[in-house]
Write an enzyme that holds these catalytic residues in place. Sequence first.
Site, PDB file in Angstrom:
ATOM      1  N   LYS A  90      11.645  10.814  -1.583  1.00 36.11           N
ATOM      2  CA  LYS A  90      13.071  10.833  -1.252  1.00 36.11           C
ATOM      3  C   LYS A  90      13.812  10.170  -2.393  1.00 36.11           C
ATOM      4  O   LYS A  90      13.442   9.076  -2.834  1.00 36.11           O
ATOM      5  CB  LYS A  90      13.293  10.047   0.055  1.00 36.11           C
ATOM      6  CG  LYS A  90      14.717  10.025   0.524  1.00 36.11           C
ATOM      7  CD  LYS A  90      15.004  11.185   1.466  1.00 36.11           C
ATOM      8  CE  LYS A  90      16.484  11.466   1.631  1.00 36.11           C
ATOM      9  NZ  LYS A  90      17.083  12.300   0.572  1.00 36.11           N
ATOM     10  N   GLN A 111      13.034   3.779  -6.960  1.00 37.15           N
ATOM     11  CA  GLN A 111      13.242   4.338  -5.619  1.00 37.15           C
ATOM     12  C   GLN A 111      12.079   4.029  -4.672  1.00 37.15           C
ATOM     13  O   GLN A 111      12.267   3.884  -3.471  1.00 37.15           O
ATOM     14  CB  GLN A 111      13.438   5.858  -5.748  1.00 37.15           C
ATOM     15  CG  GLN A 111      14.087   6.507  -4.544  1.00 37.15           C
ATOM     16  CD  GLN A 111      15.606   6.407  -4.552  1.00 37.15           C
ATOM     17  OE1 GLN A 111      16.228   6.534  -5.579  1.00 37.15           O
ATOM     18  NE2 GLN A 111      16.202   6.188  -3.386  1.00 37.15           N
ATOM     19  N   LYS A 114      12.944   0.557  -3.368  1.00 39.44           N
ATOM     20  CA  LYS A 114      14.176   0.594  -2.559  1.00 39.44           C
ATOM     21  C   LYS A 114      13.890   1.204  -1.192  1.00 39.44           C
ATOM     22  O   LYS A 114      14.266   0.680  -0.153  1.00 39.44           O
ATOM     23  CB  LYS A 114      15.214   1.449  -3.303  1.00 39.44           C
ATOM     24  CG  LYS A 114      16.529   1.587  -2.583  1.00 39.44           C
ATOM     25  CD  LYS A 114      17.430   2.605  -3.249  1.00 39.44           C
ATOM     26  CE  LYS A 114      17.552   2.340  -4.743  1.00 39.44           C
ATOM     27  NZ  LYS A 114      18.750   2.972  -5.314  1.00 39.44           N
ATOM     28  N   LYS A 126      12.871  11.201  -7.659  1.00 38.07           N
ATOM     29  CA  LYS A 126      14.202  11.350  -8.267  1.00 38.07           C
ATOM     30  C   LYS A 126      14.183  12.600  -9.124  1.00 38.07           C
ATOM     31  O   LYS A 126      13.125  13.022  -9.583  1.00 38.07           O
ATOM     32  CB  LYS A 126      14.515  10.139  -9.150  1.00 38.07           C
ATOM     33  CG  LYS A 126      15.985   9.977  -9.462  1.00 38.07           C
ATOM     34  CD  LYS A 126      16.719   9.241  -8.371  1.00 38.07           C
ATOM     35  CE  LYS A 126      18.214   9.243  -8.597  1.00 38.07           C
ATOM     36  NZ  LYS A 126      18.911   8.370  -7.646  1.00 38.07           N
ATOM     37  N   ASP A 166      23.464  11.979  -6.534  1.00 38.35           N
ATOM     38  CA  ASP A 166      23.509  10.787  -7.397  1.00 38.35           C
ATOM     39  C   ASP A 166      24.657  11.078  -8.353  1.00 38.35           C
ATOM     40  O   ASP A 166      25.538  11.901  -8.032  1.00 38.35           O
ATOM     41  CB  ASP A 166      22.167  10.592  -8.136  1.00 38.35           C
ATOM     42  CG  ASP A 166      22.073   9.251  -8.868  1.00 38.35           C
ATOM     43  OD1 ASP A 166      21.752   8.244  -8.214  1.00 38.35           O
ATOM     44  OD2 ASP A 166      22.345   9.186 -10.086  1.00 38.35           O
ATOM     45  N   THR A 209      26.360   4.196   0.716  1.00 39.35           N
ATOM     46  CA  THR A 209      25.918   3.300  -0.363  1.00 39.35           C
ATOM     47  C   THR A 209      26.944   2.190  -0.576  1.00 39.35           C
ATOM     48  O   THR A 209      26.596   1.003  -0.672  1.00 39.35           O
ATOM     49  CB  THR A 209      25.669   4.093  -1.656  1.00 39.35           C
ATOM     50  OG1 THR A 209      24.807   5.183  -1.352  1.00 39.35           O
ATOM     51  CG2 THR A 209      25.022   3.218  -2.714  1.00 39.35           C
ATOM     52  N   ASN A 240      31.392   8.091  -5.994  1.00 40.62           N
ATOM     53  CA  ASN A 240      31.058   7.946  -4.572  1.00 40.62           C
ATOM     54  C   ASN A 240      30.772   6.493  -4.189  1.00 40.62           C
ATOM     55  O   ASN A 240      31.328   5.978  -3.219  1.00 40.62           O
ATOM     56  CB  ASN A 240      29.854   8.840  -4.249  1.00 40.62           C
ATOM     57  CG  ASN A 240      29.344   8.614  -2.851  1.00 40.62           C
ATOM     58  OD1 ASN A 240      28.355   7.918  -2.652  1.00 40.62           O
ATOM     59  ND2 ASN A 240      30.038   9.151  -1.858  1.00 40.62           N
TER      60      ASN A 240
END
Length: 443
Positions: A90, A111, A114, A126, A166, A209, A240
């Site tokens: 993911k 990632q 995280k 990613k 992203d 986020t 974003n």
Amino acid sequence: MGYIDQILEAVKAINSGEGEFLQAVGEVLESLRPVIEGNEALYKKEAILEQLVEPDRLVSFKVPWVDDSGNVQVNRGYRAQFNNAIGPYKGGLRFRENVTASIIKFLGFEQIFKNALTGLPIGGGKGGSDFDPKGKSDREVMAFCKSFMMELYRHIGADIDVPAGDIGVGAREIGYLYGAYKRLTHESVGILTGKGLSYGGSLTRKEATGYGLLYFTQVMLLANGHQMAGKSAVISGSGNVAIYAAEKAMSLGAVVIAMSDSGGYIHDPSGIDLDAVKEIKEVRRGRLYEYLETHPKAVYATGKSIWHVPCDIALPCATQNELDLEDAKTLVLNGVLAVAEGANMPTTMEAVHFLQSQGVLYAPGKASNAGGVAVSALEMSQNSQRLSWSFEEVDQRLSGIMAGIFKKAEAAAIKYGQPGDYLLGANIAAFERVVEAMLAQGV
Ligand code: NDP
């Protein structure tokens, strides 16, 4: 030479020239010293670090498409599937001209940790391309996305690998990618997150986020005897993450006085008018200097770092390595209280060490920006159940997840004798979860 140093040498030797990836691996492994040195024999025997620093696979592919002048353009696409010990890969897709294998690998490696911190069943991955949607027409972006998915669809799946957005990949790009996936596979499944609300998206994903960053920051401030209300905040970026970080910061009583894009920054000491920023960035896809058209008293600065603007809370929400040692010194000189990362690896290692040495509260991105991927995982749950949860329900879960991540990082930092070092705490807490799963599943 100890195990960690051996691995750092080996990673350098076989990934030479990949600066961002080496930086991310170096930062994580250095902070894992206390836990690895305590279990070195086992980890060495199982080659845990060798396995962690090598992606399960890195796919690189050609993306040809036709621009509005009828010319054929060729970009390069990537997907790094790094580690799926705790769940399907993911992680987002980044479309920006400076994207390289090194950047995708650094993001995929980060990632893993995280995603582990969220407590949800998601592994690390990613992807992206050196294509930049900025300045392209909708038709060009669609042509690129369709071609990108022509290859990517072979590698992803709702239980295999679920990409999201992203930098450069927002609602428009996710829509085109999803449309292409459906035509290629005849399947209407939760293959991407960050989808539009009319076709399987989750409420709160857009905000997740930025909101999550502020939930984390608030808990960190409170744990250290400070309040968010009344603090001044500087936020880099106006995409974003930055926009919804600003929205939540304001709703928690902070005053956001500066924001930026890659052209420069706006400084509005009485408080940024976020509706104006949203209109420029989300509706018109314009540039931040346009803010001055409606707010002539604000200042627009170029050629100077946004971190020169004095503030209590600095929130880097643009890109990697955007806050260096000089910036950190300037922030400290101006009395900064906390630096909390919305972007991935925005603060250089030297800057992090300096901030920590000066007693500045520092929240590492892999902990503080995990709200996006956490709500992406909640979007996957809703898609599997064929249900949609309310904004309040998702927001409440998000806030609980962020508080939980802070607690894990705080507890691990205390356990390993470094209270307040949330970078060390986050890396160790995440590492322990991933390694437990890796050991259980064997080689
Ligand atoms: P967006 O594309 O929406 O916005 C990126 C913003 O950063 C834009 O304002 C962009 O300016 C600015 N920017 C990019 N590069 C630079 C640079 N070199 N110098 C100054 N400004 C720059 O991306 P996101 O908001 O989604 O992502 C921002 C960061 O947050 C990235 O590091 C990403 O990896 C991270 N992140 C994102 C998550 C998400 O859910 N979206 C989740 C977790 C982390 P311009 O318009 O000029 O390009």
